[in-house]
Each structure stands twice: as structure tokens, then as C-alpha cells.
Scaffold this active site. Structure first.
Site, PDB file in Angstrom:
ATOM      1  N   SER A  48      -1.587   3.049   1.591  1.00 62.75           N
ATOM      2  CA  SER A  48      -1.618   2.824   0.153  1.00 62.75           C
ATOM      3  C   SER A  48      -0.242   2.344  -0.246  1.00 62.75           C
ATOM      4  O   SER A  48       0.761   2.827   0.289  1.00 62.75           O
ATOM      5  CB  SER A  48      -1.951   4.156  -0.544  1.00 62.75           C
ATOM      6  N   LYS A  66     -18.265   2.058  -3.619  1.00 59.15           N
ATOM      7  CA  LYS A  66     -19.104   1.172  -4.407  1.00 59.15           C
ATOM      8  C   LYS A  66     -18.262   0.456  -5.473  1.00 59.15           C
ATOM      9  O   LYS A  66     -17.279   1.042  -5.905  1.00 59.15           O
ATOM     10  CB  LYS A  66     -20.264   1.902  -5.078  1.00 59.15           C
TER      11      LYS A  66
HETATM   12  P1  NAP Z   1      -7.870   3.095  -8.907  1.00 53.54           P
HETATM   13  O1  NAP Z   1      -7.363   4.502  -8.922  1.00 53.54           O
HETATM   14  O2  NAP Z   1      -7.441   2.175 -10.003  1.00 53.54           O
HETATM   15  O3  NAP Z   1      -7.559   2.343  -7.546  1.00 53.54           O
HETATM   16  C1  NAP Z   1      -7.587   2.964  -6.288  1.00 53.54           C
HETATM   17  C2  NAP Z   1      -6.395   2.516  -5.480  1.00 53.54           C
HETATM   18  O4  NAP Z   1      -6.603   1.208  -4.981  1.00 53.54           O
HETATM   19  C3  NAP Z   1      -5.109   2.411  -6.271  1.00 53.54           C
HETATM   20  O5  NAP Z   1      -4.513   3.666  -6.450  1.00 53.54           O
HETATM   21  C4  NAP Z   1      -4.279   1.457  -5.453  1.00 53.54           C
HETATM   22  O6  NAP Z   1      -3.488   2.180  -4.522  1.00 53.54           O
HETATM   23  C5  NAP Z   1      -5.326   0.623  -4.725  1.00 53.54           C
HETATM   24  N1  NAP Z   1      -5.271  -0.737  -5.270  1.00 53.54           N
HETATM   25  C6  NAP Z   1      -5.274  -1.106  -6.556  1.00 53.54           C
HETATM   26  N2  NAP Z   1      -5.128  -2.430  -6.664  1.00 53.54           N
HETATM   27  C7  NAP Z   1      -5.016  -2.902  -5.406  1.00 53.54           C
HETATM   28  C8  NAP Z   1      -4.801  -4.178  -4.855  1.00 53.54           C
HETATM   29  N3  NAP Z   1      -4.613  -5.242  -5.631  1.00 53.54           N
HETATM   30  N4  NAP Z   1      -4.779  -4.309  -3.514  1.00 53.54           N
HETATM   31  C9  NAP Z   1      -4.907  -3.232  -2.723  1.00 53.54           C
HETATM   32  N5  NAP Z   1      -5.060  -1.986  -3.197  1.00 53.54           N
HETATM   33  C10 NAP Z   1      -5.117  -1.817  -4.521  1.00 53.54           C
HETATM   34  O7  NAP Z   1      -9.454   3.066  -8.912  1.00 53.54           O
HETATM   35  P2  NAP Z   1     -10.515   4.205  -8.597  1.00 53.54           P
HETATM   36  O8  NAP Z   1     -10.992   4.783  -9.876  1.00 53.54           O
HETATM   37  O9  NAP Z   1     -10.057   5.101  -7.521  1.00 53.54           O
HETATM   38  O10 NAP Z   1     -11.716   3.262  -8.084  1.00 53.54           O
HETATM   39  C11 NAP Z   1     -11.666   2.643  -6.822  1.00 53.54           C
HETATM   40  C12 NAP Z   1     -13.092   2.321  -6.395  1.00 53.54           C
HETATM   41  O11 NAP Z   1     -13.836   3.541  -6.405  1.00 53.54           O
HETATM   42  C13 NAP Z   1     -13.803   1.375  -7.364  1.00 53.54           C
HETATM   43  O12 NAP Z   1     -14.598   0.477  -6.644  1.00 53.54           O
HETATM   44  C14 NAP Z   1     -14.665   2.296  -8.205  1.00 53.54           C
HETATM   45  O13 NAP Z   1     -15.865   1.674  -8.669  1.00 53.54           O
HETATM   46  C15 NAP Z   1     -15.005   3.397  -7.200  1.00 53.54           C
HETATM   47  N6  NAP Z   1     -15.328   4.680  -7.835  1.00 53.54           N
HETATM   48  C16 NAP Z   1     -14.515   5.208  -8.784  1.00 53.54           C
HETATM   49  C17 NAP Z   1     -14.897   6.397  -9.424  1.00 53.54           C
HETATM   50  C18 NAP Z   1     -14.035   7.040 -10.469  1.00 53.54           C
HETATM   51  O14 NAP Z   1     -14.461   8.047 -11.067  1.00 53.54           O
HETATM   52  N7  NAP Z   1     -12.832   6.575 -10.726  1.00 53.54           N
HETATM   53  C19 NAP Z   1     -16.090   7.021  -9.075  1.00 53.54           C
HETATM   54  C20 NAP Z   1     -16.864   6.483  -8.046  1.00 53.54           C
HETATM   55  C21 NAP Z   1     -16.474   5.305  -7.442  1.00 53.54           C
HETATM   56  P3  NAP Z   1      -2.014   1.658  -4.130  1.00 53.54           P
HETATM   57  O15 NAP Z   1      -1.400   1.056  -5.370  1.00 53.54           O
HETATM   58  O16 NAP Z   1      -1.319   2.909  -3.672  1.00 53.54           O
HETATM   59  O17 NAP Z   1      -2.227   0.641  -3.040  1.00 53.54           O
END
Ligand code: NAP
Length: 308
Positions: free
Chosen positions: A36, A90
Site C-alpha cells: 500500500s 467488488k
Molecule cells: P479507499 O479506502 O478509498 O481505498 C482503498 C485503498 O486503495 C486506499 O487506501 C489506497 O491505499 C488504495 N488506492 C487508492 N487509490 C489508488 C490508486 N490510484 N492506485 C493504487 N491504489 C490506490 O476505498 P475502500 O472504501 O476501501 O474501497 C475499496 C474497494 O472496496 C472499492 O472497490 C469498494 O467498492 C469496495 N468496498 C468498499 C466498502 C466500504 O464500506 N468502504 C464495502 C465493500 C466493498 P494506498 O494509498 O495506501 O495505496
């Protein structure tokens, strides 16, 4: 069998809330590394990129990719080429074609690919499926309305092209209905509401049907304040079924039906470990296809700009 050595990539909200506790609770899996750019997992080696991780920890067997969908393909491609089994959060990717490409690559490299749909593993979904297969469905109404400011604060990716906007939660509803309905459906018409300053919709109204003339009406809205709604209501020849709270609660003609106690992500990781042991993949693109159809067929209406 020794546990599967697992690594996690993209340590953000969903990784911390769900993946890490579910992996820790599964004796078939051992978390051995994380990649990450900003996030980290305590107690294991952390790396800034998936490439650095795969080089430094060659005994990783499988990776879970938890970053937003627009950035998943590149990581999945690298992992599969390195011979690793892959769990896709997803939605599995930003386009149908890139996921089809990964599916073919996984077959070529002999690894398991799991396009996960967590809502399909909600506690009452299997009971709803069993009920619907035993009756005639007249109509289905999906109401998926939540407050984006509460659930997605400061998530810019979700408003960008490929981030899906309100379809990010809406695809969870689509993953459930494509699993519980005994027949497939297709989109007849749709209206998508785009904030003037965003590249993804804040609301969507979708009408599906099929050759049996079933009517499935879905309303997705990210502007819901107060009570949040994630319900699927079916009118059937055996009465009214309400699958509520994102698939976790089922009532049939006002009688509450007992459901599974396993959490969604515990069940997802049980399935991933099982796929790896069987050397199989599980890649169902139906929910993502309905989203693609909505962007293709939907009328676009521009609404007030959105600000966090
Ligand atoms: P998030 O916290 O915004 O993103 C997850 C991580 O992905 C970030 O902390 C970042 O880590 C990395 N990331 C962000 N932009 C990136 C980029 N340009 N290139 C590579 N890595 C990147 O989002 P999240 O809520 O966890 O959601 C991530 C996925 O899980 C989505 O597809 C979402 O639909 C799914 N999801 C989310 C939830 C929810 O409740 N949030 C529930 C079910 C499923 P680093 O900056 O450390 O690399």
C-alpha cells in the site's frame, strides 16, 4: 494442509474494516505481507507497491486486491503473471473486458480468480433465493438509498470515471438480485442523475424485465438523509417477501425467517480458500454487465453540483 500465504494490496477502509479481521479468523489463511502506498498492516512486512512485495516475498500464494476498481487490473495482471491466486474486491474492475482478460489469463496461468460480491453472502440471501425458486414472482422493487457523505467521505475515486458513483453501492443490490432471481433479467430503460461537477451518477432509476415479463424496478440514491434503506421487495404468488438491511434480514408475509450467522467477509474468505484448494475460479460478471448496460442505455439528467 499448511495455510495459504496471503497478501493484501490497498490498505484502506474496506481492508481494515472487513478483510483483516476475516483473514485473521480463517485458519486456512495466513497474512504474510501487505502492499500500500500510504497504508500499512502491523506485524507483517509492508511494501509500497505490489511489484516490490512480490519480489521480496516470493512465498506469497494469493493476493487480495482492495483498491478502487480503476486501479485493480494492473495489480491483478501482475499477480496472476507471478502465479498468484487473486481475490478481487467488488466491483471486479472498471470494465467488463478487462475482467474477461483477467479470467482468461488466470486459466492460462493455472491460478484461481475470485470476483467477489460480498452482498451475495449477506445472512438472508440464500433463504430469499430458496423462497423465490418455490413461487411465481410478479414484481420486484429494489430501494438502495444511502447518504454518500456518511459512507464515502473524501473518496474522490468514486466520483471519477470508472468509480461508478451510486452504482458502487447499487451494484451490491444487483449482485443480490442476479443471484436470487430464478431467471435472468435485462434492462429496458434507465435514468441516471449526474451532478454537474462529477463524472459519475448520484442517483439511478432502472427498469428491468425478461421474457416472462417480470418487472424489476431499482431505485438507487446517494442523497438519503436519516434512515438508510437497502431493501428488496418481491410480490409473489406466495405473498410478499422483504429482503431488508442489505440482505441480512428476511420477512415473508411479515414472518421473520431465521438466517445464517456467518458474516459476509468470513464467507467470502471461506469461498476463496475453497476455490484455491479446488483450483477453480468464480467470476460472475452479471452485476457489472447491468451497470454497463445502465451507462449504455440510461438517459442522463444533470442535477445540482455535489460538494463533500
Ligand atoms: P479507499 O479506502 O478509498 O481505498 C482503498 C485503498 O486503495 C486506499 O487506501 C489506497 O491505499 C488504495 N488506492 C487508492 N487509490 C489508488 C490508486 N490510484 N492506485 C493504487 N491504489 C490506490 O476505498 P475502500 O472504501 O476501501 O474501497 C475499496 C474497494 O472496496 C472499492 O472497490 C469498494 O467498492 C469496495 N468496498 C468498499 C466498502 C466500504 O464500506 N468502504 C464495502 C465493500 C466493498 P494506498 O494509498 O495506501 O495505496
Amino acid at each position: 494442509m499448511p495455510p495459504i500465504n496471503l497478501a493484501i494490496v490497498g490498505v484502506g477502509k474496506i481492508a481494515r474494516d472487513q478483510h483483516l479481521p476475516s483473514i485473521a479468523g480463517n485458519p486456512d489463511l495466513l497474512l504474510v505481507a501487505a502492499a500500500s502506498r500510504n497504508g500499512a498492516v502491523e506485524g507483517i512486512p509492508n511494501f509500497p507497491t505490489i511489484e516490490a512485495m512480490l519480489d521480496a516475498v516470493p512465498f506469497v500464494d494469493a493476493v487480495s486486491l482492495c483498491m478502487p476498481p480503476q486501479f485493480r487490473y494492473d495489480a491483478a495482471y501482475k499477480a496472476i503473471c507471478a502465479g498468484k491466486h487473486v481475490f478481487l474486491e467488488k466491483p471486479p474492475g472498471a470494465t467488463l473486458s478487462e475482467v474477461a482478460d483477467l479470467e482468461a489469463l488466470a486459466i492460462e496461468k493455472g491460478v484461481s480468480l475470485f470476483a467477489s460480491w460480498h452482498s451475495r453472502y449477506a445472512a438472508a440471501v440464500e433463504a430469499a433465493k430458496s423462497f423465490l425458486v418455490s413461487t411465481n414472482i410478479q414484481s420486484v422493487h429494489v430501494v438502495w438509498k444511502e447518504d454518500v457523505r456518511h459512507w464515502h467521505p473524501n473518496q474522490d475515486w468514486i466520483w471519477q470515471a470508472g468509480g461508478l458513483g451510486v452504482f458502487d453501492p447499487g451494484i451490491n443490490a444487483l449482485s443480490i438480485i442476479t443471484h436470487i432471481l430464478p431467471t435472468s433479467i435485462f434492462l429496458r430503460n434507465a435514468t441516471l442523475e449526474f451532478p454537474e461537477n462529477k463524472h459519475a451518477p448520484i442517483a439511478a432509476d432502472l427498469n428491468f424485465t425478461n421474457s416472462d415479463n417480470i418487472s424489476v424496478h431499482a431505485e438507487f440514491d446517494w442523497r438519503q438523509l436519516g434512515e438508510q434503506t437497502w431493501d428488496i421487495i418481491a410480490e409473489t404468488s406466495a405473498g410478499k417477501m422483504v429482503l431488508a438491511e442489505g440482505g441480512s434480514k428476511l420477512t415473508i408475509n411479515d414472518t421473520v425467517i431465521p438466517v445464517s450467522s456467518e458474516t459476509e467477509y468470513a464467507a467470502l474468505y471461506r469461498q476463496f480458500a475453497s476455490l484455491i484448494k479446488r483450483r477453480e475460479s468464480d467470476v460472475d460478471l452479471a452485476p457489472l454487465r447491468h451497470v454497463a448496460d445502465s451507462f449504455m442505455l440510461g438517459k442522463r439528467v444533470f442535477v445540482a453540483p455535489f460538494h463533500d
